[in-house]
Design a protein around this motif. Structure first.
Motif, PDB file in Angstrom:
ATOM      1  N   PRO A 155      39.655  55.783  40.680  1.00  0.00           N
ATOM      2  CA  PRO A 155      39.204  55.163  42.038  1.00  0.00           C
ATOM      3  C   PRO A 155      39.597  53.318  41.835  1.00  0.00           C
ATOM      4  CG  PRO A 155      37.426  56.112  41.067  1.00  0.00           C
ATOM      5  CD  PRO A 155      38.509  56.444  39.918  1.00  0.00           C
ATOM      6  N   TYR A 156      39.249  52.741  42.894  1.00  0.00           N
ATOM      7  CA  TYR A 156      39.836  51.521  42.968  1.00  0.00           C
ATOM      8  C   TYR A 156      38.648  50.469  43.504  1.00  0.00           C
ATOM      9  CZ  TYR A 156      44.785  51.680  41.815  1.00  0.00           C
ATOM     10  OH  TYR A 156      46.027  51.845  41.088  1.00  0.00           O
ATOM     11  N   PHE A 157      38.954  49.242  43.380  1.00  0.00           N
ATOM     12  CA  PHE A 157      37.985  48.342  43.742  1.00  0.00           C
ATOM     13  C   PHE A 157      38.949  47.123  44.525  1.00  0.00           C
ATOM     14  CE2 PHE A 157      34.826  50.186  41.106  1.00  0.00           C
ATOM     15  CZ  PHE A 157      33.933  50.123  41.604  1.00  0.00           C
ATOM     16  N   PHE A 158      38.053  46.437  45.333  1.00  0.00           N
ATOM     17  CA  PHE A 158      38.684  45.495  46.213  1.00  0.00           C
ATOM     18  C   PHE A 158      37.924  44.136  46.232  1.00  0.00           C
ATOM     19  CE2 PHE A 158      39.377  43.056  50.358  1.00  0.00           C
ATOM     20  CZ  PHE A 158      41.028  43.179  50.419  1.00  0.00           C
ATOM     21  N   LEU A 159      38.400  43.144  45.630  1.00  0.00           N
ATOM     22  CA  LEU A 159      37.769  41.861  45.338  1.00  0.00           C
ATOM     23  C   LEU A 159      38.476  40.604  45.987  1.00  0.00           C
ATOM     24  CD1 LEU A 159      38.199  43.589  42.045  1.00  0.00           C
ATOM     25  CD2 LEU A 159      37.072  41.451  41.335  1.00  0.00           C
ATOM     26  N   THR A 160      37.498  39.824  46.566  1.00  0.00           N
ATOM     27  CA  THR A 160      37.868  38.525  47.319  1.00  0.00           C
ATOM     28  C   THR A 160      37.296  37.408  46.748  1.00  0.00           C
ATOM     29  OG1 THR A 160      37.914  39.977  49.271  1.00  0.00           O
ATOM     30  CG2 THR A 160      37.967  37.467  49.391  1.00  0.00           C
ATOM     31  N   PHE A 161      37.937  36.396  46.242  1.00  0.00           N
ATOM     32  CA  PHE A 161      37.466  35.077  46.018  1.00  0.00           C
ATOM     33  C   PHE A 161      37.750  33.888  46.763  1.00  0.00           C
ATOM     34  CE2 PHE A 161      38.368  37.662  42.334  1.00  0.00           C
ATOM     35  CZ  PHE A 161      37.565  37.243  41.064  1.00  0.00           C
ATOM     36  N   THR A 162      36.919  33.560  47.277  1.00  0.00           N
ATOM     37  CA  THR A 162      36.959  32.413  48.533  1.00  0.00           C
ATOM     38  C   THR A 162      36.382  31.054  47.948  1.00  0.00           C
ATOM     39  OG1 THR A 162      36.377  34.100  50.165  1.00  0.00           O
ATOM     40  CG2 THR A 162      36.168  31.766  50.923  1.00  0.00           C
ATOM     41  N   LEU A 163      37.318  30.138  48.404  1.00  0.00           N
ATOM     42  CA  LEU A 163      36.900  28.709  47.939  1.00  0.00           C
ATOM     43  C   LEU A 163      35.917  28.108  48.865  1.00  0.00           C
ATOM     44  CD1 LEU A 163      40.326  27.101  47.038  1.00  0.00           C
ATOM     45  CD2 LEU A 163      38.582  27.738  45.346  1.00  0.00           C
ATOM     46  N   PRO A 164      35.063  27.092  48.384  1.00  0.00           N
ATOM     47  CA  PRO A 164      33.987  26.471  49.005  1.00  0.00           C
ATOM     48  C   PRO A 164      34.588  25.730  50.349  1.00  0.00           C
ATOM     49  CG  PRO A 164      33.412  26.209  46.930  1.00  0.00           C
ATOM     50  CD  PRO A 164      35.015  26.709  46.821  1.00  0.00           C
ATOM     51  N   SER A 165      34.026  25.642  51.559  1.00  0.00           N
ATOM     52  CA  SER A 165      34.564  24.895  52.503  1.00  0.00           C
ATOM     53  C   SER A 165      35.184  23.159  52.223  1.00  0.00           C
ATOM     54  CB  SER A 165      33.830  24.872  53.583  1.00  0.00           C
ATOM     55  OG  SER A 165      32.541  24.229  53.369  1.00  0.00           O
ATOM     56  N   GLU A 166      34.037  22.762  51.201  1.00  0.00           N
ATOM     57  CA  GLU A 166      34.275  21.418  50.728  1.00  0.00           C
ATOM     58  C   GLU A 166      35.757  21.199  50.057  1.00  0.00           C
ATOM     59  OE1 GLU A 166      30.155  22.385  50.871  1.00  0.00           O
ATOM     60  OE2 GLU A 166      31.680  23.232  50.223  1.00  0.00           O
ATOM     61  N   LEU A 167      36.152  21.986  49.481  1.00  0.00           N
ATOM     62  CA  LEU A 167      37.813  21.988  48.918  1.00  0.00           C
ATOM     63  C   LEU A 167      38.893  22.115  49.927  1.00  0.00           C
ATOM     64  CD1 LEU A 167      36.764  24.079  45.765  1.00  0.00           C
ATOM     65  CD2 LEU A 167      37.344  21.826  45.856  1.00  0.00           C
ATOM     66  N   ARG A 168      38.602  22.555  51.409  1.00  0.00           N
ATOM     67  CA  ARG A 168      39.668  23.014  52.049  1.00  0.00           C
ATOM     68  C   ARG A 168      40.670  21.828  52.440  1.00  0.00           C
ATOM     69  NH1 ARG A 168      36.164  26.737  56.125  1.00  0.00           N
ATOM     70  NH2 ARG A 168      35.686  28.092  54.764  1.00  0.00           N
ATOM     71  N   THR A 169      40.118  20.562  52.472  1.00  0.00           N
ATOM     72  CA  THR A 169      40.911  19.224  52.766  1.00  0.00           C
ATOM     73  C   THR A 169      41.853  19.065  51.527  1.00  0.00           C
ATOM     74  OG1 THR A 169      39.306  18.553  54.271  1.00  0.00           O
ATOM     75  CG2 THR A 169      40.833  17.025  53.558  1.00  0.00           C
ATOM     76  N   LEU A 170      41.374  19.311  50.406  1.00  0.00           N
ATOM     77  CA  LEU A 170      42.211  18.993  49.231  1.00  0.00           C
ATOM     78  C   LEU A 170      42.974  20.018  48.891  1.00  0.00           C
ATOM     79  CD1 LEU A 170      42.356  17.231  46.527  1.00  0.00           C
ATOM     80  CD2 LEU A 170      40.692  18.628  45.499  1.00  0.00           C
ATOM     81  N   VAL A 171      42.802  21.065  49.437  1.00  0.00           N
ATOM     82  CA  VAL A 171      43.675  22.242  48.842  1.00  0.00           C
ATOM     83  C   VAL A 171      45.015  22.150  49.922  1.00  0.00           C
ATOM     84  CG1 VAL A 171      44.079  24.811  49.037  1.00  0.00           C
ATOM     85  CG2 VAL A 171      42.238  23.770  48.168  1.00  0.00           C
ATOM     86  N   ARG A 172      44.516  21.787  51.226  1.00  0.00           N
ATOM     87  CA  ARG A 172      45.549  21.720  52.205  1.00  0.00           C
ATOM     88  C   ARG A 172      46.456  20.602  51.817  1.00  0.00           C
ATOM     89  NH1 ARG A 172      42.478  20.225  56.248  1.00  0.00           N
ATOM     90  NH2 ARG A 172      42.074  22.369  56.929  1.00  0.00           N
ATOM     91  N   SER A 173      46.223  19.504  51.104  1.00  0.00           N
ATOM     92  CA  SER A 173      46.973  18.477  50.861  1.00  0.00           C
ATOM     93  C   SER A 173      47.834  18.763  49.577  1.00  0.00           C
ATOM     94  CB  SER A 173      46.015  17.092  50.669  1.00  0.00           C
ATOM     95  OG  SER A 173      45.620  16.788  51.714  1.00  0.00           O
ATOM     96  N   HIS A 174      47.331  19.668  48.848  1.00  0.00           N
ATOM     97  CA  HIS A 174      48.030  20.101  47.676  1.00  0.00           C
ATOM     98  C   HIS A 174      48.411  21.354  47.360  1.00  0.00           C
ATOM     99  CE1 HIS A 174      45.920  16.113  46.821  1.00  0.00           C
ATOM    100  NE2 HIS A 174      46.862  15.890  45.946  1.00  0.00           N
ATOM    101  N   GLN A 175      48.769  22.258  48.333  1.00  0.00           N
ATOM    102  CA  GLN A 175      48.707  23.572  48.636  1.00  0.00           C
ATOM    103  C   GLN A 175      49.565  24.171  47.334  1.00  0.00           C
ATOM    104  OE1 GLN A 175      50.351  24.660  52.369  1.00  0.00           O
ATOM    105  NE2 GLN A 175      49.035  23.506  53.587  1.00  0.00           N
TER     106      GLN A 175
END
Length: 372
Positions: free
Chosen positions: A91-111
Motif C-alpha cells: 500500500p501507499y500513502f500521499f503526504l502534503t506539506f504546505t507552508l504558512p501564508s505568512e511565508l509566501r512573500t519571502l519564498v517568492r523573493s528567494h524561490q
C-alpha cells in the motif's frame, strides 16, 4: 482553435516586458518567449506534401519548455511509464506539506533556496519520524513533487510525496510494514517540519524576516492512504508536468487596447465546493499570477529520497525481489532522463483534403533571431 496562453503573450508580452524591463527574471523571459514561439515557424520544423492532391502541411517544432501548456501532456505519460520500475507491491500513502501564508512573500523573493528548503525540511522530518520504532523503525522511500499554485493561480507553495507503507530495517534486508491504514502522526510530523524549516532559514540568514507568530501556529501536513502503487502513481502524475493553467481553462479575452485595461477570463474548480467558477483579471495581473509559478532555471521539481534515491537503486531492486515483484533489468536507469525526453513524432501525417498519408518534403530551419 480556442484561446491560448501563447495568443496573450504574443499580443501583450512585449508591453509587459517593456514595463517591467529591469524586474523580470531571466527564467520568466525565457518561458514567455518559448510559449510565444511554440509550434511556429520561429522554431523550424518539417514540410509534408500529399502525392495525391498536392496539398502541403507544415509541422513546427515544440518549445519543450516545462511551463508551456502545449508541451506537457506526453511527458506525464512518459514519466508514468518510467515510474513503474520503482513501485513496491505494498500500500501507499500521499503526504502534503504546505507552508504558512505568512511565508509566501519571502519564498517568492528567494524561490530557488526556499523551494529547496521546503523539500529538504519536509523530507528530513518524514524520514526522522519514520525511523522511530513506534511507527516504522527503518528507512522509508519518498517521491516528491513541488506545486506552487491554487486553482485560481494564487501563490501557494507546497510539496506532495508518495510513500510506500513501510520501511527497510537497518540490516538492509527486512521489510517493516506500517500499521494498516496508518503511516505517521501528522501533528508530530508538522512540528518536525516546522523546526527543520526554521533551522534552514537561520542558516540562510533569512530567519529575522519571518513574523514570530509563524513559529507558534500549527503547520499544515496531510497524510492519507491511496491504495496500491499503481493508484498512487496515477494520483501523483498530474502534478508532475502540469502547468499553472491549461489552454482549455481560458474562456475569453476582452482586448481593450492595453494590458492594464484588457481582460482575460478563465475557469477553475473551487477546492471547497467543487463548483466551477470564473475569474477575470487584467492581462497585466494575469501575467503576474502566471509568471510567479515559473520555476528557477534548472530547478529540479521532482525529487527522490530514502531507498528511492538514484544512488541506491540496486538496493531498491533487491527489496522489490524480496517483496515478490518481478524486476526489469533496467530498474537502475535514471528516471529523470526519460521524464525530459521529447515525445516521439507522429508516425504519419494525413492530408487534410483527401486523408491519405503525406510524405516528407524538407526541413525548415529555425529563424535566427533573439528571444524577446
Amino acid at each position: 482553435m480556442g484561446l491560448e496562453l501563447a495568443d496573450l503573450f504574443r499580443e501583450y508580452g512585449a508591453a509587459y516586458r517593456n514595463k517591467y524591463a529591469d524586474k523580470i527574471l531571466p527564467s520568466h523571459r525565457q518561458a514567455m518567449a518559448a510559449i510565444e514561439h511554440c509550434r511556429t515557424d520561429r522554431l523550424g520544423g518539417q514540410v509534408y506534401g500529399c502525392p495525391n492532391c498536392q496539398e502541403f502541411q507544415y509541422s513546427y517544432h515544440s518549445c519543450r519548455n516545462r511551463h508551456c501548456p502545449k508541451c506537457q501532456h506526453e511527458l506525464t505519460q512518459n514519466w508514468l511509464e518510467v515510474q513503474q520500475d520503482l513501485l513496491l507491491p505494498v500500500p501507499y500513502f500521499f503526504l502534503t506539506f504546505t507552508l504558512p501564508s505568512e511565508l509566501r512573500t519571502l519564498v517568492r523573493s528567494h524561490q530557488k533556496n526556499l523551494y529547496s528548503l521546503l523539500f529538504q525540511a519536509s523530507a528530513d522530518a518524514t524520514q526522522k519520524l519514520a525511523r522511530d520504532p513506534r511507527y516504522i523503525g527503518g528507512q522509508i522511500g519518498l517521491v516528491g513533487v513541488l506545486h506552487t499554485w491554487t486553482r485560481n493561480l494564487i501563490f501557494h507553495p507546497h510539496v506532495h510525496y508518495l510513500a510506500p507503507a513501510g520501511g527497510l530495517h537497518s540490516d538492509g534486508q527486512t521489510w517493516l510494514p506500517a500499521r494498516q491504514g496508518f503511516f505517521l502522526p501528522v501533528r508530530a510530523l508538522s512540528k518536525l517540519f516546522r523546526a527543520a524549516f526554521r533551522r534552514g532559514l537561520q542558516k540562510l540568514k533569512l530567519f529575522e524576516l519571518v513574523p514570530s507568530k509563524v513559529w507558534t501556529q500549527e503547520w499544515v501536513v496531510n497524510c492519507k492512504p491511496v491504495a496500491d502503487g499503481q493508484a498512487a502513481l496515477k494520483y501523483l502524475a498530474p502534478y508532475i508536468h502540469r502547468v499553472a493553467i491549461s489552454n482549455r481553462r481560458l474562456l475569453a479575452f476582452d482586448n481593450r487596447g492595453s494590458m492594464e485595461t484588457s481582460q482575460v477570463t478563465f475557469q477553475y474548480r473551487a477546492s471547497d465546493t467543487g463548483q466551477l467558477k470564473k475569474c477575470s483579471l487584467s492581462i497585466e495581473q494575469f501575467f503576474q499570477r502566471f509568471l510567479q509559478h515559473v520555476l528557477p532555471h534548472a530547478f529540479v521539481k521532482v525529487r527522490y529520497y530514502g531507498f528511492f534515491g538514484a544512488a541506491v537503486r540496486r538496493k531498491l531492486a533487491d527489496l522489490q525481489k524480496r517483496l515478490g515483484k518481478p524486476v526489469p533489468d533496467l530498474v537502475v536507469e535514471s528516471a529523470s532522463a526519460a521524464s525530459h525526453a521529447e515525445p516521439d513524432p507522429p508516425s504519419k501525417i494525413l492530408c487534410p483534403a483527401c486523408g491519405l498519408p503525406m510524405t516528407f518534403q524538407r526541413n525548415l530551419s529555425p529563424q535566427q533571431c533573439r528571444s524577446p
